[in-house]
Write an enzyme that holds these catalytic residues in place. Structure first.
Site, short mmCIF file in Angstrom:
data_model
loop_
_atom_site.label_atom_id
_atom_site.label_comp_id
_atom_site.label_asym_id
_atom_site.label_seq_id
_atom_site.Cartn_x
_atom_site.Cartn_y
_atom_site.Cartn_z
N GLU A 113 38.49 -12.16 -7.92
CA GLU A 113 37.82 -12.55 -6.68
C GLU A 113 37.10 -13.86 -6.97
O GLU A 113 36.13 -13.89 -7.73
CB GLU A 113 36.86 -11.44 -6.23
CG GLU A 113 37.65 -10.16 -5.95
CD GLU A 113 36.82 -8.97 -5.54
OE1 GLU A 113 37.39 -8.04 -4.94
OE2 GLU A 113 35.61 -8.93 -5.82
N GLU A 133 40.75 -5.67 -3.60
CA GLU A 133 40.00 -4.46 -3.95
C GLU A 133 39.40 -3.92 -2.65
O GLU A 133 39.51 -4.53 -1.60
CB GLU A 133 38.95 -4.77 -5.02
CG GLU A 133 39.60 -5.23 -6.32
CD GLU A 133 38.70 -5.13 -7.54
OE1 GLU A 133 37.92 -4.16 -7.65
OE2 GLU A 133 38.78 -6.03 -8.39
N CYS A 150 30.09 -16.12 -1.82
CA CYS A 150 31.44 -16.72 -1.81
C CYS A 150 31.99 -16.81 -0.39
O CYS A 150 32.89 -17.60 -0.13
CB CYS A 150 32.37 -15.90 -2.68
SG CYS A 150 32.47 -14.19 -2.13
N ASN A 206 25.57 -14.29 -8.21
CA ASN A 206 25.08 -14.50 -6.84
C ASN A 206 24.71 -13.21 -6.12
O ASN A 206 23.77 -13.20 -5.32
CB ASN A 206 26.09 -15.33 -6.02
CG ASN A 206 27.40 -14.63 -5.84
OD1 ASN A 206 27.92 -14.02 -6.77
ND2 ASN A 206 27.94 -14.69 -4.65
#
Ligand code: NAD
Ligand code: 6OD
Length: 487
Positions: A253, A466, A287, A155
């Site tokens: 993630e 992160e 996301c 994405n």
């Protein structure tokens, strides 16, 4: 003319396996290149070369030398910016505006930021005082993990790959990147850049191929020391299983089902524009995108009308056409998935305020994977539509009456990645934001990023953080050294 072939890059060389699959342009369904899928021999060479580089040329470099080389990577990417822009657009179909303002600039910023952060990183020291008066000096030395596998999605291909490659390499690790099979082109260009600026062979390796075969072969490989993954929560579960045999550190993630909350004291226009952006950017394929909107009863009608108008004014079309905000979805498979969610919403009894289908084109774009921006209402919070991640340009809007109710409803999800709150009341913003179970909560904004901040999710949205010192923490292992000081 034969299609261009993209190959893996291992041990400082481009390696063609001789086994190919098509890379498709989502705008018109045409084949733009062939991807040579790596095999187990190529993966073994990559792992061995990465290990060697980590223990010799790359690992032995001073932090200053390493970070200077990573700055060169960023400089060379900037020089070749147009190629990166074109490659990202061809693979994803996303608009030029987005690629120019988000994807590619963030690719270079990731290298510059993490190179600087690693260079100026501090370590811990403590003077320890013992009951008998003796002392000790404790300090820690941060060492690389070794060979890090970076598995990235389609994405935000360059942005999300470099978000992990840059800190991993800055900390002295060697990297094996496996980008999504849908979007290998900018990763291939990045391999060329690594080669051009003189990154020692083996310090960066690119493995191309599909997830189930090639991705799994990497994550279960005995020679991989750590895995950093961005992608779907269900894939994260599989990777966690394959990492468990060797107890590899993982950073995940994953997916999201993110809420926007519009309080009665919000600036309505700002909220409408913000939610339109957070729902429809990149066709909803971020996301962090909003899929559930809770609007205070007093603003509901005006909000719905405003959002409908915004959705209907979005220009959908060729990525490089003036004013285009939405291109196609990334693939036929993903278009079918999103359309199946539109159908599910219908079956569950949703009211479609706008959208719900596929835009009509009378040219090659009818073979592309376009979709309409969609706004729906009238479903319960527990409906599948309001619980499952769709990853398309759609949001469900519902009414709420009070603060504690909406906090509970926003948290009624298995995911916990992001949320945005729209209010002009500062006290409310500070009160509500920490009560949302998510890795990041924006107030009167969305996708406003500072690379020094912790980024990640809770629940099904991920493991670990992160960004900034959190990245340096994941990509290195501290050794505590304790020196007794004799009196
Ligand atoms: P995906 O999980 O299908 O694929 C991601 C990567 O994993 C690809 O490179 C794929 O080839 C690889 N892969 C697939 N199966 C594998 C396996 N068994 N072993 C090893 N590797 C495997 O995800 P996607 O469809 O590319 O991306 C969309 C998803 O990613 C959405 O759920 C989205 O929310 C999530 N995402 C999360 C973040 C975040 O920061 N939290 C960012 C972007 C995307
Ligand atoms: O901005 C970032 O650093 C980041 N990791 C964004 C993730 C977006 C998800 O699609």
């Amino acid at each position: 003319m034969s299609a261009k072939i993209l190959t893996s890059y291992v041990d400082g060389q481009f390696m063609d396996s001789g086994v190919y699959f098509d890379n498709i342009n989502p705008v018109n369904g045409a084949v733009i290149s062939q991807i040579a899928e790596a095999n187990s021999e190529i993966i073994d060479v990559a792992v061995a070369s990465a290990r060697h580089a980590q223990q010799h040329e790359w690992g032995a470099m001073s932090v200053n030398q390493r970070c200077a080389l990573l700055h060169k990577v960023a400089d060379r990417m900037s020089e070749r910016e147009q190629e990166f822009i074109d490659a990202e657009i061809n693979d994803t179909g996303k608009s030029l505006f987005q690629v120019e303002t988000i994807d590619i600039p963030r690719g270079t910023a990731n290298f510059r930021t993490f190179a600087d952060m690693a260079k100026f990183a501090e370590s811990e020291t403590f003077i320890t005082e013992m009951p008998n008066g003796d002392k000790a000096l404790n300090y820690s030395v941060n060492k690389p993990l070794g060979v890090v596998a970076v598995i990235s999605p389609w994405n935000l291909p360059l942005l999300l790959a470099t978000w992990k490659i840059a800190p991993a390499m800055a900390c002295g690790n060697s990297v094996i990147l496996k980008p999504s099979e849908e979007t290998s082109s900018t990763a291939f260009l990045l391999a060329q850049v690594m080669d051009e600026v003189g990154i020692p062979k083996g310090a960066f390796n690119l493995i191309l191929g599909r997830g189930k075969a090639v991705g799994n072969a990497i994550t279960s490989h005995q020679g991989i020391d750590a895995i950093t993954f961005t992608g779907a929560s269900c894939t994260g579960k599989q990777i966690m299983k394959s990492a468990s045999d060797t107890v590899k550190p993982v950073s995940f993630e994953l997916g999201g089902k993110n809420s926007a909350i519009i309080f009665s004291d919000a600036d309505l226009n700002k909220a409408i524009n913000g939610v339109a952006r957070s729902t429809f950017t990149n066709c909803g394929q971020v996301c962090l995108c909003t899929e559930k909107v809770f609007v205070h009863r007093s603003l509901y009608q005006s909000f719905i009308e405003g959002l409908k108008q915004q959705a209907e004014s979005i220009k959908i079309g060729y990525p490089k056409e003036e004013g285009v905000f939405m291109g196609p979805l990334v693939s036929k498979v993903h278009q079918q998935k999103v359309l199946s969610h539109y159908q599910l919403a219908r079956d569950e009894g949703a009211t479609f305020i706008t959208g719900g289908g596929v835009p009509t084109f009378n040219d090659e774009r009818k073979n592309g994977f376009f979709i309409e921006p969609t706004v729906i209402t009238d479903l319960s919070d527990d409906s599948r539509t309001n619980q499952e991640e769709i990853f398309g340009p759609i949001c469900h809007v519902s009414i709420f009456d009070d603060e504690s109710e909406v906090i509970k409803r926003a948290n009624n999800t298995q995911y916990g990645l992001a949320a945005s709150i729209w209010t002009e009341n500062l006290a409310r913003a500070h009160r509500v934001a920490p009560k949302i179970d998510a890795g990041i909560v924006w107030v009167n904004s969305w996708f406003l990023r500072d690379l020094r901040t912790p980024f990640g999710g809770v629940k099904l949205s991920g493991v670990g953080r992160e960004g900034g010192k959190h990245s340096l923490g994941f990509y290195s292992e501290p050794t505590n050294i304790c020196i007794k000081i004799d009196e």
